[in-house]
Enzyme design. Structure first.
Site, short mmCIF file in Angstrom:
data_model
loop_
_atom_site.label_atom_id
_atom_site.label_comp_id
_atom_site.label_asym_id
_atom_site.label_seq_id
_atom_site.Cartn_x
_atom_site.Cartn_y
_atom_site.Cartn_z
N GLY A 26 0.81 -1.23 0.00
CA GLY A 26 0.00 0.00 0.00
C GLY A 26 0.83 1.27 0.00
CG LEU A 27 4.88 0.88 -0.70
CD1 LEU A 27 6.04 0.38 -1.54
CD2 LEU A 27 5.38 1.35 0.66
CB SER A 28 0.74 4.55 -4.50
OG SER A 28 2.01 4.40 -5.06
CB VAL A 32 -8.29 3.27 -5.70
CG1 VAL A 32 -9.37 2.36 -5.12
CG2 VAL A 32 -8.75 4.72 -5.68
CG ASN A 115 4.79 5.81 -13.96
OD1 ASN A 115 4.31 4.76 -13.59
ND2 ASN A 115 4.05 6.86 -14.25
CG HIS A 142 7.14 3.23 -3.65
ND1 HIS A 142 6.27 4.22 -3.24
CD2 HIS A 142 6.50 2.61 -4.66
CE1 HIS A 142 5.18 4.19 -3.97
NE2 HIS A 142 5.29 3.22 -4.86
NE ARG A 143 6.82 4.14 -9.43
CZ ARG A 143 6.31 3.92 -10.64
NH1 ARG A 143 5.04 4.23 -10.86
NH2 ARG A 143 7.02 3.41 -11.62
CD GLU A 179 4.87 10.36 -10.50
OE1 GLU A 179 4.42 9.23 -10.68
OE2 GLU A 179 5.47 10.70 -9.47
CG HIS A 250 0.28 8.34 -13.19
ND1 HIS A 250 0.73 7.10 -12.80
CD2 HIS A 250 1.19 9.23 -12.71
CE1 HIS A 250 1.86 7.23 -12.12
NE2 HIS A 250 2.16 8.49 -12.04
CG ASN A 370 1.04 -2.91 -5.91
OD1 ASN A 370 0.47 -2.47 -4.91
ND2 ASN A 370 2.15 -3.61 -5.86
CB CYS A 376 0.80 1.12 -15.55
SG CYS A 376 -0.67 1.98 -15.02
O1 SUG Z 1 2.97 4.79 -8.90
N1 SUG Z 1 1.84 1.68 -7.84
C1 SUG Z 1 2.22 2.54 -8.92
C2 SUG Z 1 1.35 2.30 -10.11
C3 SUG Z 1 1.86 3.04 -11.31
C4 SUG Z 1 0.90 3.02 -12.41
N2 SUG Z 1 1.44 3.66 -13.54
C5 SUG Z 1 0.73 4.39 -14.41
N3 SUG Z 1 -0.47 4.81 -14.13
N4 SUG Z 1 1.28 4.72 -15.50
C6 SUG Z 1 2.13 3.99 -8.48
O2 SUG Z 1 1.21 4.32 -7.72
C7 SUG Z 1 2.09 0.69 -5.64
C8 SUG Z 1 3.21 0.04 -4.91
C9 SUG Z 1 2.78 -0.62 -3.64
O3 SUG Z 1 1.76 -0.30 -3.10
O4 SUG Z 1 3.59 -1.42 -3.16
C10 SUG Z 1 2.59 1.58 -6.74
O5 SUG Z 1 3.63 2.17 -6.62
#
Ligand code: SUG
Length: 464
Positions: A26-28, A32, A115, A142-143, A179, A250, A370, A376
């Site tokens: 749940g890092l982002s 959702v 991304n 984390h990104r 991004e 995004h 995720n 993506c």
């Molecule tokens: O950045 N999920 C990514 C998903 C990226 C989707 N990319 C595009 N829409 N192009 C983000 O939110 C979740 C990781 C986690 O919860 O461990 C995460 O980083």
């Protein structure tokens, strides 16, 4: 590859491979699916095999596909700001004292390569070169840790591609938050003709900027300037703040385009339907008399929330080799809300006034949980014939061939775990597994994945 008739532009679609640490922590918070699935068990092996299914689907449509490998995780340099000792000790200390930090350091998020960078073909650039700007992904820790390795690997991949430039990530110190192509669309009558670049941003420093906005207009402007795109070919569109708050983190969660086709939700941008007139006008100025297909989906047909849960717009629309377009949608479009979103797609596909001829539903559930759908997982790079041939014949082995896909599949089947809880990232064996996988991929793909990777202070040692 077909012989060169003239130097025409076609996209190479790079697909990101999930790594062995793919997990749900749940890092982002603005995403959702990531939030909902926090704490669930993941299957990294299945995630990676699903990524390969996407590559195979693309190649079956006559598209040149390529692979971007995973990155080494946990990202030890991040942990070493807090803990010292050998690799195992650093991981074990982080697991005991700073679970959240370790989860961030262990994300396999580099798989979402929409991304990774923003690409502009030479035809649109003042200097005639293909430009890629590596995204700094500054919003989430984390990104953010992806950017350095992404830049290094992209530089190696494009080293043999003539007239190409891979730019380093923009400076976040200057307030630029980027991004990548998830917030960028290129509209053109065909890949070969001048493109209208739509740069979508969430924040321009105004007080009504949503807290979770990830892309700043300053970053979008910097990419446009760096790539030498003319003013007539660039539009900057502000995301509707209300949709960001509903989970549209995004642009590719609410719009998707290909050549002269734009599939978009009516609430995507600030100014709503007026924003479509702005796009139409800019396109007509660039390509007088040429048709732009805007398919606008209304809130009454598919609400923003339904779009976010099904990932309807996170589909890929691609140009098939023999002409016509195909739509690649996540299976959730069919499964949720009684298939309502799929019916909309079927209607679009059946209509004669747009180029979409076929639909494919694909199971990418591991990534989807995720918040990562078909769009993506891909980075589109429009390249000339000469550049594509150079990519295929270059030192790096990234263009999808049966041999490459079988090789990667073998590595996945042999080494990727099948069950992972977030707490499992605290096991140093997982780090060694990731080292081993990257070592194998490094040999197969001839890329500097371990050698020189950030985080390899002690990790060049033989595998356990
Ligand atoms: O950045 N999920 C990514 C998903 C990226 C989707 N990319 C595009 N829409 N192009 C983000 O939110 C979740 C990781 C986690 O919860 O461990 C995460 O980083």
């Amino acid at each position: 590859m077909s012989p060169i008739v003239n130097d025409s532009i076609q996209e190479v679609i790079f697909v990101g491979m999930p790594g062995p640490t793919h997990h749900y922590s749940g890092l982002s918070v603005d995403n959702v699916a990531s939030s909902i699935n926090r704490g669930n068990i993941s299957n990294p092996r299945q995630a990676a095999l699903q990524g390969l299914d996407l590559v195979r689907l693309l190649t079956s449509l006559g598209i040149t596909a390529a692979i971007l490998p995973p990155q080494l995780r946990p990202h030890l340099p991040l942990l070493r700001y807090h803990f010292s000792g050998n690799d195992e000790s650093v991981i074990l200390q982080a697991a005991r004292k700073s679970e959240g930090l370790l989860e961030s350091a262990s994300s396999s998020s580099a798989m979402w390569v929409a991304n990774a960078a923003t690409a502009t073909p030479g035809i649109d650039a003042k200097d005639g070169k293909l430009h890629l700007t590596t995204a700094n992904l500054f919003t989430n820790v984390h990104r953010r840790i992806e950017a350095e390795d992404t830049h290094r690997v992209l530089s190696a991949i494009f080293a043999d591609v003539p007239d190409s430039i891979v730019h380093a990530p923009l400076s976040a110190a200057a307030g630029l938050k980027d991004e990548g192509a998830a917030n960028h669309m290129r509209l053109s009558p065909s890949q070969d003709e001048l493109g209208l670049h739509i740069f979508v941003y969430g924040s321009d420093g105004r007080s009504r900027d949503p807290e979770t906005a990830r892309q700043t207009i300053s970053a979008s402007r910097a990419v446009k300037a760096l790539h030498g795109i003319s003013d007539a070919q660039a539009l900057f569109m502000r995301q509707n703040p209300a949709v960001i708050e509903q989970g549209v983190f995004h642009n590719d969660v609410i719009a998707v385009s290909n050549e002269n086709l734009l599939l978009v939700h009516e609430k995507a941008y600030d100014g709503e339907s007026h924003s479509m007139e702005v796009i139409e006008h800019a396109y007509a100025e660039l390509h007088p008399g040429r048709k732009l297909n805007i398919i606008m989906i209304g809130e009454k047909d598919l609400s923003v929330s339904e779009a976010v849960h099904t990932y309807f717009f996170n589909s890929q629309i691609v140009s098939k080799r023999g002409g016509g377009m195909a739509l690649i949608a996540p299976i959730e479009v069919k499964e949720l809300y009684g298939g309502k979103a799929a019916s909309i797609m079927e209607r679009i596909c059946a209509a004669r006034d747009n180029p979409i001829e076929e639909m494919h539903f694909i199971d990418l559930r591991q990534s989807m949980r995720n918040g990562g759908g078909p769009a993506c997982l891909r980075m589109r790079v429009p390249m000339t014939d000469v550049q594509r041939l150079a990519l295929a014949g270059g030192a790096a082995n990234v263009v999808a061939s049966d041999a490459l896909l079988e090789g990667i599949e073998g590595i996945i089947e042999s080494f990727y775990p099948e069950r992972l809880y977030p707490s499992d990232v605290g096991n140093p064996d997982l780090y060694h597994c990731c080292q081993h996988v990257l070592g194998e991929m490094e040999k197969l793909m001839r890329l500097p994945l371990l050698s020189g990777a950030s985080g390899t202070l002690a990790s060049a040692a033989p595998m356990a």
